[in-house]
Design a protein around this motif. Structure first.
Motif, PDB file in Angstrom:
ATOM      1  N   ASN A  98     -19.559  77.401  53.649  1.00  0.00           N
ATOM      2  CA  ASN A  98     -19.124  76.017  53.654  1.00  0.00           C
ATOM      3  C   ASN A  98     -20.348  75.124  53.841  1.00  0.00           C
ATOM      4  O   ASN A  98     -21.330  75.503  54.477  1.00  0.00           O
ATOM      5  CB  ASN A  98     -18.064  75.780  54.732  1.00  0.00           C
ATOM      6  CG  ASN A  98     -18.649  75.673  56.125  1.00  0.00           C
ATOM      7  OD1 ASN A  98     -19.081  74.597  56.560  1.00  0.00           O
ATOM      8  ND2 ASN A  98     -18.668  76.789  56.840  1.00  0.00           N
ATOM      9  N   ILE A 231     -15.966  72.034  49.414  1.00  0.00           N
ATOM     10  CA  ILE A 231     -15.804  72.839  50.621  1.00  0.00           C
ATOM     11  C   ILE A 231     -17.044  73.688  50.865  1.00  0.00           C
ATOM     12  O   ILE A 231     -17.522  73.801  51.999  1.00  0.00           O
ATOM     13  CB  ILE A 231     -14.573  73.768  50.505  1.00  0.00           C
ATOM     14  CG1 ILE A 231     -13.355  72.983  50.020  1.00  0.00           C
ATOM     15  CG2 ILE A 231     -14.305  74.461  51.835  1.00  0.00           C
ATOM     16  CD1 ILE A 231     -12.990  71.796  50.858  1.00  0.00           C
ATOM     17  N   ALA A 232     -17.562  74.283  49.827  1.00  0.00           N
ATOM     18  CA  ALA A 232     -18.641  75.257  49.986  1.00  0.00           C
ATOM     19  C   ALA A 232     -19.522  75.290  48.756  1.00  0.00           C
ATOM     20  O   ALA A 232     -19.192  74.705  47.711  1.00  0.00           O
ATOM     21  CB  ALA A 232     -18.050  76.650  50.249  1.00  0.00           C
TER      22      ALA A 232
END
Length: 325
Positions: A98, A231-232
């Protein structure tokens, strides 16, 4: 929760983090050690075996990494925080994490850089790929009710903690009174069911598994935080990137094709998730797939960094240029 449902979830949890490697593992030499074909460069990528990383597995199955001259091995872990040290040490050439954990690592001087987008929220606040779950009969009916409660994430101090705190505060609660604890995604549903924790932040396929078991989602916190939130990402160390620019470029090329394939073919994504999580076809058909972008949204990442400073995860405004080289 019915006993049958509980055991079904337990079975999913037990197998979802089974270690996976490339489906066509290279044959070993006389010493028993694996060796890549002479014309391919071996790389190892550390990931979390969740829906977020489906593009990597899909691209591997479609031959994109071989086309780029890479012999890919995939290794699994419970969190990006566990993957980062292996990338820094050189055990892995690339990893998945993340984005907040990457910013935190850089603040501590680890010297990491994002080399590819990986996964983003769908932006749908009514059904996203990550959310906060509680028991179906819990008296917690709103994310504001998490004030004073215990909430789990797969790692403490990561993106999930920040967006959860933001959601609590936005709903009128006091997130400073919420306790965050570390529980791996596959174990989180049972921890909620057994009253070890009050709520858990989980991602797919565990969001759907929880709903199927009778639990409820009280917040799709990624989408609520920012509809464009990445998110990542996939990352490497600055040292590796400086020493191996051609390999990094090849990885980026393969990942772009992989992400485009994942975004355009949801059926293929659902099928590939089943090869490394072993979830049944019924569950896979119901999960909410994330967005697989090819570029990271800088504005949303800046917003995340600012919130991380506000909540004490980062001590100063992050250097986005250092991460997004």
């Amino acid at each position: 929760m019915k006993k049958a449902s509980f055991f079904a979830i337990a079975a999913i949890a037990a197998i979802a983090l089974t270690g996976c490697t490339d489906s066509e593992a290279p044959e070993g030499d006389a010493s028993g050690e694996a060796s890549a074909p002479a014309d391919l460069t071996p790389i190892t990528v550390g990931v979390i075996p969740i829906a977020d990383t489906a593009a990597l597995y899909l691209g591997d199955s479609l031959g994109y990494f071989e086309e780029a001259g890479l012999d890919l091995t995939i290794e699994t872990a419970e969190s990006g925080a566990a993957i980062a040290p292996a990338v820094v040490s050189g055990d892995y050439q690339f990893g998945f994490s993340n984005n907040l954990s990457l910013l935190t690592a850089n603040e501590k001087g680890l010297g990491l850089q994002s080399v590819s987008a990986a996964v983003a929220t769908t932006g749908d606040t009514s059904a996203d790929m990550g959310g906060i779950i509680v028991k179906g009969d819990s008296d917690i009916s709103s994310v504001a009710d998490l004030a004073g409660k215990t909430v789990s994430s797969n790692a403490v101090g990561n993106i999930n903690q920040v967006v959860t705190r933001a959601a609590i505060d936005a709903a009128g609660g006091d997130s400073s009174t919420t306790e965050f604890v570390e529980v791996a995604f596959p174990d989180a549903i049972a921890a909620v069911e057994n009253d070890q924790i009050d709520a858990a932040f989980v991602v797919e396929p565990f969001v759907t598994a929880a709903i199927e078991a009778g639990d409820k989602v009280i917040s799709y916190a990624y989408a609520e935080f920012d509809p464009k939130l990445d998110i990542a990402s996939y990352f490497t160390s600055n040292a590796y990137a400086d020493a191996n620019p051609e390999i990094v470029e090849a990885f980026q090329s393969a990942m772009q094709k992989s992400l485009e394939a994942a975004q355009s073919d949801s059926d293929a994504v659902r099928e590939i998730i089943g090869t490394y999580t072993k979830n049944d076809a019924e569950t896979l058909a119901k999960i909410v797939l994330p967005t697989y972008p090819t570029e990271i949204n800088r504005d949303a990442l800046q917003k995340l960094g600012d919130a991380a400073v506000e909540y004490g995860i980062l001590t100063a405004a992050p250097d986005l240029d250092a991460l997004l080289k």
